[in-house]
Enzyme design. Structure first.
Site, PDB file in Angstrom:
ATOM      1  N   TYR A  88     122.576 109.495  44.801  1.00  0.00           N
ATOM      2  CA  TYR A  88     123.668 109.443  45.778  1.00  0.00           C
ATOM      3  C   TYR A  88     123.167 109.056  47.175  1.00  0.00           C
ATOM      4  O   TYR A  88     123.811 109.399  48.165  1.00  0.00           O
ATOM      5  CB  TYR A  88     124.389 110.794  45.826  1.00  0.00           C
ATOM      6  CG  TYR A  88     125.344 111.013  44.664  1.00  0.00           C
ATOM      7  CD1 TYR A  88     126.362 110.089  44.381  1.00  0.00           C
ATOM      8  CD2 TYR A  88     125.255 112.157  43.866  1.00  0.00           C
ATOM      9  CE1 TYR A  88     127.245 110.297  43.322  1.00  0.00           C
ATOM     10  CE2 TYR A  88     126.144 112.361  42.813  1.00  0.00           C
ATOM     11  CZ  TYR A  88     127.139 111.425  42.545  1.00  0.00           C
ATOM     12  OH  TYR A  88     128.025 111.638  41.505  1.00  0.00           O
TER      13      TYR A  88
ATOM     14  N   LYS B 149     129.741 114.723  34.548  1.00  0.00           N
ATOM     15  CA  LYS B 149     129.224 115.654  35.552  1.00  0.00           C
ATOM     16  C   LYS B 149     129.268 117.093  35.020  1.00  0.00           C
ATOM     17  O   LYS B 149     129.890 117.365  33.977  1.00  0.00           O
ATOM     18  CB  LYS B 149     130.045 115.498  36.831  1.00  0.00           C
ATOM     19  CG  LYS B 149     129.910 114.100  37.481  1.00  0.00           C
ATOM     20  CD  LYS B 149     130.747 114.015  38.754  1.00  0.00           C
ATOM     21  CE  LYS B 149     130.618 112.645  39.422  1.00  0.00           C
ATOM     22  NZ  LYS B 149     131.403 112.577  40.697  1.00  0.00           N
TER      23      LYS B 149
ATOM     24  N   THR C 167     138.638 107.595  42.327  1.00  0.00           N
ATOM     25  CA  THR C 167     137.670 108.648  42.686  1.00  0.00           C
ATOM     26  C   THR C 167     138.350 109.998  42.879  1.00  0.00           C
ATOM     27  O   THR C 167     137.876 111.020  42.382  1.00  0.00           O
ATOM     28  CB  THR C 167     136.931 108.255  43.988  1.00  0.00           C
ATOM     29  OG1 THR C 167     136.284 107.004  43.779  1.00  0.00           O
ATOM     30  CG2 THR C 167     135.910 109.317  44.366  1.00  0.00           C
TER      31      THR C 167
ATOM     32  N   ASN D  73     135.442 115.689  39.821  1.00  0.00           N
ATOM     33  CA  ASN D  73     136.153 114.563  39.190  1.00  0.00           C
ATOM     34  C   ASN D  73     135.533 114.091  37.871  1.00  0.00           C
ATOM     35  O   ASN D  73     135.745 112.968  37.431  1.00  0.00           O
ATOM     36  CB  ASN D  73     136.347 113.423  40.193  1.00  0.00           C
ATOM     37  CG  ASN D  73     135.045 112.832  40.681  1.00  0.00           C
ATOM     38  OD1 ASN D  73     133.968 113.273  40.282  1.00  0.00           O
ATOM     39  ND2 ASN D  73     135.131 111.825  41.522  1.00  0.00           N
TER      40      ASN D  73
ATOM     41  N   ARG E 259     140.105 110.888  35.022  1.00  0.00           N
ATOM     42  CA  ARG E 259     140.321 111.733  36.210  1.00  0.00           C
ATOM     43  C   ARG E 259     141.799 112.065  36.383  1.00  0.00           C
ATOM     44  O   ARG E 259     142.150 113.164  36.820  1.00  0.00           O
ATOM     45  CB  ARG E 259     139.772 111.022  37.439  1.00  0.00           C
ATOM     46  CG  ARG E 259     138.231 111.002  37.462  1.00  0.00           C
ATOM     47  CD  ARG E 259     137.720 109.923  38.387  1.00  0.00           C
ATOM     48  NE  ARG E 259     136.287 110.006  38.656  1.00  0.00           N
ATOM     49  CZ  ARG E 259     135.618 109.052  39.301  1.00  0.00           C
ATOM     50  NH1 ARG E 259     136.240 107.963  39.725  1.00  0.00           N
ATOM     51  NH2 ARG E 259     134.320 109.189  39.520  1.00  0.00           N
TER      52      ARG E 259
ATOM     53  N   PHE F 233     130.183 115.421  52.891  1.00  0.00           N
ATOM     54  CA  PHE F 233     130.238 116.075  51.579  1.00  0.00           C
ATOM     55  C   PHE F 233     128.931 115.978  50.807  1.00  0.00           C
ATOM     56  O   PHE F 233     128.821 116.499  49.705  1.00  0.00           O
ATOM     57  CB  PHE F 233     131.389 115.497  50.739  1.00  0.00           C
ATOM     58  CG  PHE F 233     131.297 114.006  50.483  1.00  0.00           C
ATOM     59  CD1 PHE F 233     130.501 113.496  49.468  1.00  0.00           C
ATOM     60  CD2 PHE F 233     132.011 113.118  51.275  1.00  0.00           C
ATOM     61  CE1 PHE F 233     130.419 112.126  49.235  1.00  0.00           C
ATOM     62  CE2 PHE F 233     131.944 111.739  51.041  1.00  0.00           C
ATOM     63  CZ  PHE F 233     131.139 111.241  50.018  1.00  0.00           C
TER      64      PHE F 233
ATOM     65  N   GLU G 218     120.807 102.599  38.811  1.00  0.00           N
ATOM     66  CA  GLU G 218     121.046 103.935  38.264  1.00  0.00           C
ATOM     67  C   GLU G 218     120.466 104.079  36.857  1.00  0.00           C
ATOM     68  O   GLU G 218     119.922 105.129  36.501  1.00  0.00           O
ATOM     69  CB  GLU G 218     122.558 104.226  38.276  1.00  0.00           C
ATOM     70  CG  GLU G 218     123.093 104.332  39.708  1.00  0.00           C
ATOM     71  CD  GLU G 218     124.605 104.329  39.819  1.00  0.00           C
ATOM     72  OE1 GLU G 218     125.306 104.207  38.780  1.00  0.00           O
ATOM     73  OE2 GLU G 218     125.103 104.447  40.957  1.00  0.00           O
TER      74      GLU G 218
ATOM     75  N   HIS H  87     131.000 110.081  36.497  1.00  0.00           N
ATOM     76  CA  HIS H  87     130.460 109.065  37.411  1.00  0.00           C
ATOM     77  C   HIS H  87     130.384 107.741  36.664  1.00  0.00           C
ATOM     78  O   HIS H  87     130.043 107.709  35.486  1.00  0.00           O
ATOM     79  CB  HIS H  87     129.049 109.445  37.877  1.00  0.00           C
ATOM     80  CG  HIS H  87     128.347 108.296  38.537  1.00  0.00           C
ATOM     81  ND1 HIS H  87     128.517 108.002  39.877  1.00  0.00           N
ATOM     82  CD2 HIS H  87     127.540 107.325  38.040  1.00  0.00           C
ATOM     83  CE1 HIS H  87     127.828 106.895  40.167  1.00  0.00           C
ATOM     84  NE2 HIS H  87     127.214 106.481  39.066  1.00  0.00           N
TER      85      HIS H  87
ATOM     86  N   ARG I 160     135.011 102.016  34.970  1.00  0.00           N
ATOM     87  CA  ARG I 160     135.648 102.625  36.147  1.00  0.00           C
ATOM     88  C   ARG I 160     137.171 102.668  35.996  1.00  0.00           C
ATOM     89  O   ARG I 160     137.818 103.617  36.437  1.00  0.00           O
ATOM     90  CB  ARG I 160     135.233 101.905  37.431  1.00  0.00           C
ATOM     91  CG  ARG I 160     133.839 102.344  37.879  1.00  0.00           C
ATOM     92  CD  ARG I 160     133.396 101.674  39.159  1.00  0.00           C
ATOM     93  NE  ARG I 160     134.090 102.115  40.354  1.00  0.00           N
ATOM     94  CZ  ARG I 160     133.659 103.085  41.167  1.00  0.00           C
ATOM     95  NH1 ARG I 160     132.551 103.761  40.889  1.00  0.00           N
ATOM     96  NH2 ARG I 160     134.328 103.378  42.263  1.00  0.00           N
TER      97      ARG I 160
HETATM   98  P1  IDP Z   1     132.892 107.183  42.782  1.00  0.00           P
HETATM   99  O1  IDP Z   1     132.295 108.357  42.035  1.00  0.00           O
HETATM  100  O2  IDP Z   1     134.285 106.906  42.330  1.00  0.00           O
HETATM  101  O3  IDP Z   1     132.019 105.954  42.755  1.00  0.00           O
HETATM  102  P2  IDP Z   1     131.990 107.571  45.527  1.00  0.00           P
HETATM  103  O4  IDP Z   1     132.744 107.145  46.741  1.00  0.00           O
HETATM  104  O5  IDP Z   1     130.775 106.792  45.162  1.00  0.00           O
HETATM  105  O6  IDP Z   1     133.031 107.638  44.312  1.00  0.00           O
HETATM  106  O7  IDP Z   1     131.592 109.083  45.746  1.00  0.00           O
HETATM  107  C1  IDP Z   1     130.671 109.708  44.875  1.00  0.00           C
HETATM  108  C2  IDP Z   1     131.186 111.079  44.530  1.00  0.00           C
HETATM  109  O8  IDP Z   1     131.192 111.894  45.707  1.00  0.00           O
HETATM  110  C3  IDP Z   1     132.643 111.106  44.049  1.00  0.00           C
HETATM  111  O9  IDP Z   1     132.748 110.873  42.657  1.00  0.00           O
HETATM  112  C4  IDP Z   1     133.076 112.501  44.401  1.00  0.00           C
HETATM  113  O10 IDP Z   1     132.670 113.446  43.421  1.00  0.00           O
HETATM  114  C5  IDP Z   1     132.303 112.765  45.682  1.00  0.00           C
HETATM  115  N1  IDP Z   1     133.110 112.478  46.870  1.00  0.00           N
HETATM  116  C6  IDP Z   1     133.438 111.254  47.355  1.00  0.00           C
HETATM  117  N2  IDP Z   1     134.191 111.348  48.459  1.00  0.00           N
HETATM  118  C7  IDP Z   1     134.343 112.674  48.677  1.00  0.00           C
HETATM  119  C8  IDP Z   1     135.021 113.428  49.681  1.00  0.00           C
HETATM  120  O11 IDP Z   1     135.670 112.901  50.603  1.00  0.00           O
HETATM  121  N3  IDP Z   1     134.941 114.786  49.575  1.00  0.00           N
HETATM  122  C9  IDP Z   1     134.254 115.421  48.568  1.00  0.00           C
HETATM  123  N4  IDP Z   1     133.604 114.736  47.612  1.00  0.00           N
HETATM  124  C10 IDP Z   1     133.644 113.388  47.657  1.00  0.00           C
HETATM  125 MG    MG Z   2     130.167 105.647  43.598  1.00  0.00          MG
END
Ligand code: IDP
Ligand code: MG
Length: 151
Positions: free
Chosen positions: A50, A10, A92, A113, A103, A58, A127, A116, A86
């Site tokens: 997304y 990212k 996450t 973080n 992370r 968010f 994707e 992705h 992962r």
């Molecule tokens: P992932 O990246 O581990 O698959 P996802 O739940 O798919 O996690 O969420 C996508 C991205 O959205 C996360 O990597 C993070 O950057 C952001 N994100 C997820 N949940 C939150 C939140 O509660 N607050 C702010 N950003 C979030």
């Molecule tokens: Mg995800």
């Protein structure tokens, strides 16, 4: 089963100079790099990528973050590549991620973080199509495979 996953470094990872470290961790784990592109994500691509999060609070900040600077889009291959990538990234929320993961070693906030990774083989296919289209990955032999893959 040989599998492909989509990984992106990212904008925070690129700006912080973590590109080499992220790639190095996946390489050393044994995943095989089959596509890579430094690119700018526009709002349309961010929204598609997304789309599952479109109704989350968010979402607007996520789209503005992911479009805020270049990312490195990659395809990595391995048996069980989705889960391996992962696991190497960690949870996450960096606050929940174990030390030794990307992370867990480099992050503080869930909204910064660093990486992705696709969450399933189906997501990976979707994707990869979004970021690379058809035929974006290279098929090549890697001589170290006999030391990484049994049989
Ligand atoms: P992932 O990246 O581990 O698959 P996802 O739940 O798919 O996690 O969420 C996508 C991205 O959205 C996360 O990597 C993070 O950057 C952001 N994100 C997820 N949940 C939150 C939140 O509660 N607050 C702010 N950003 C979030
Ligand atoms: Mg995800």
């Amino acid at each position: 089963m040989m599998e492909r996953t989509f990984v992106a470094i990212k904008p925070d990872g690129v700006q912080r100079g973590l590109v080499g470290d992220v790639i190095s961790r996946l390489e050393r784990r044994g995943l095989k790099l089959v596509a890579m592109r430094l690119m700018q994500v526009d709002e349309d691509l961010a929204g598609r990528h997304y789309s599952e999060h479109v109704s989350r609070p968010f979402f607007p900040s996520l789209v503005s973050f992911i479009t805020s600077g270049p990312i490195v889009a990659m395809i990595w291959e391995a048996n069980n590549a989705v889960a391996l990538a992962r696991q190497t990234m960690g949870a996450t929320n960096p606050g929940d991620a174990s030390p030794g993961t990307i992370r867990g070693d480099f992050g503080v906030d869930i909204g910064r973080n660093i990486v992705h990774g696709s969450d399933s083989p189906e997501s990976a296919e979707r994707e990869i199509g979004l970021f690379f289209g058809e035929g974006g990955a290279l098929d090549y032999a890697r001589s170290a495979d006999q030391w990484i893959i049994e049989s």
